[in-house]
Scaffold this motif. Structure first.
Motif, PDB file in Angstrom:
ATOM      1  N   GLY A 177       0.780  -1.123   0.040  1.00  0.00           N
ATOM      2  CA  GLY A 177      -0.090  -0.016   0.053  1.00  0.00           C
ATOM      3  C   GLY A 177       0.923   1.355   0.042  1.00  0.00           C
ATOM      4  O   GLY A 177       0.268   2.482   0.300  1.00  0.00           O
ATOM      5  N   LYS A 178       2.171   1.012  -0.220  1.00  0.00           N
ATOM      6  CA  LYS A 178       2.856   2.359  -0.032  1.00  0.00           C
ATOM      7  C   LYS A 178       3.885   2.556  -1.303  1.00  0.00           C
ATOM      8  O   LYS A 178       3.871   1.511  -2.110  1.00  0.00           O
ATOM      9  N   GLU A 179       4.388   3.632  -1.486  1.00  0.00           N
ATOM     10  CA  GLU A 179       4.986   3.855  -2.848  1.00  0.00           C
ATOM     11  C   GLU A 179       6.743   3.235  -2.714  1.00  0.00           C
ATOM     12  O   GLU A 179       6.951   3.081  -1.555  1.00  0.00           O
ATOM     13  N   ARG A 180       7.123   3.018  -3.557  1.00  0.00           N
ATOM     14  CA  ARG A 180       8.659   2.556  -3.446  1.00  0.00           C
ATOM     15  C   ARG A 180       9.221   3.479  -2.914  1.00  0.00           C
ATOM     16  O   ARG A 180       9.349   4.591  -3.720  1.00  0.00           O
ATOM     17  N   GLU A 181      10.175   3.125  -1.916  1.00  0.00           N
ATOM     18  CA  GLU A 181      10.996   4.259  -1.558  1.00  0.00           C
ATOM     19  C   GLU A 181      12.702   3.902  -1.710  1.00  0.00           C
ATOM     20  O   GLU A 181      13.069   2.809  -1.448  1.00  0.00           O
TER      21      GLU A 181
END
Length: 125
Positions: A42-46
């Motif tokens: 559910g999160k962006e690639r960091e």
């Protein structure tokens, strides 16, 4: 074309360690900036870390502030493989970890041209 293959992920308890590997298929990664990224559900690639190499100054490594002190990036001598040592794992480190290679030294996904398929790291509390 650069093909990257990550390995070393797994299920580990909080406080444990893992060493992730990123192997290039039959070529050295010296001409490239090689980065590690991670993507939690559910999160962006960091961005996690990036390594570059030059014949004059050797290796240079940059880390995201969130991982400094616990994550260590390294490479083999010929830079066919790069590594990410992760210590003191936390549940919030749970993510798919990707390595990437590109011509730019950056912290953004768009800075990289080649990506591996990722390796899952799951940290239980």
């Amino acid at each position: 074309q650069v093909q990257l293959l990550e390995s070393g992920g797994g299920l580990v308890q909080a406080g444990g360690s893992l060493r992730l590997s990123c192997a290039a298929s039959g070529r050295s990664l010296r001409p490239y900036a090689v980065g590690w990224f991670r993507q939690a559900p559910g999160k962006e690639r960091e961005f996690v870390a990036v390594i570059t190499w030059s014949r004059w100054s050797g290796s240079s490594i940059d880390y995201a502030d969130s991982v400094k002190g616990r994550f260590t990036m390294s490479r083999d001598t010929a830079m066919y493989t790069v590594y990410l040592q992760i210590n003191s794992l936390k549940p919030e480190d749970t993510a798919v970890y990707y390595c990437a290679a590109g011509g730019l030294v950056g912290r953004m996904v768009k800075d990289y041209d080649y990506w591996g398929q990722g390796t899952q790291v799951t940290v239980s509390s």
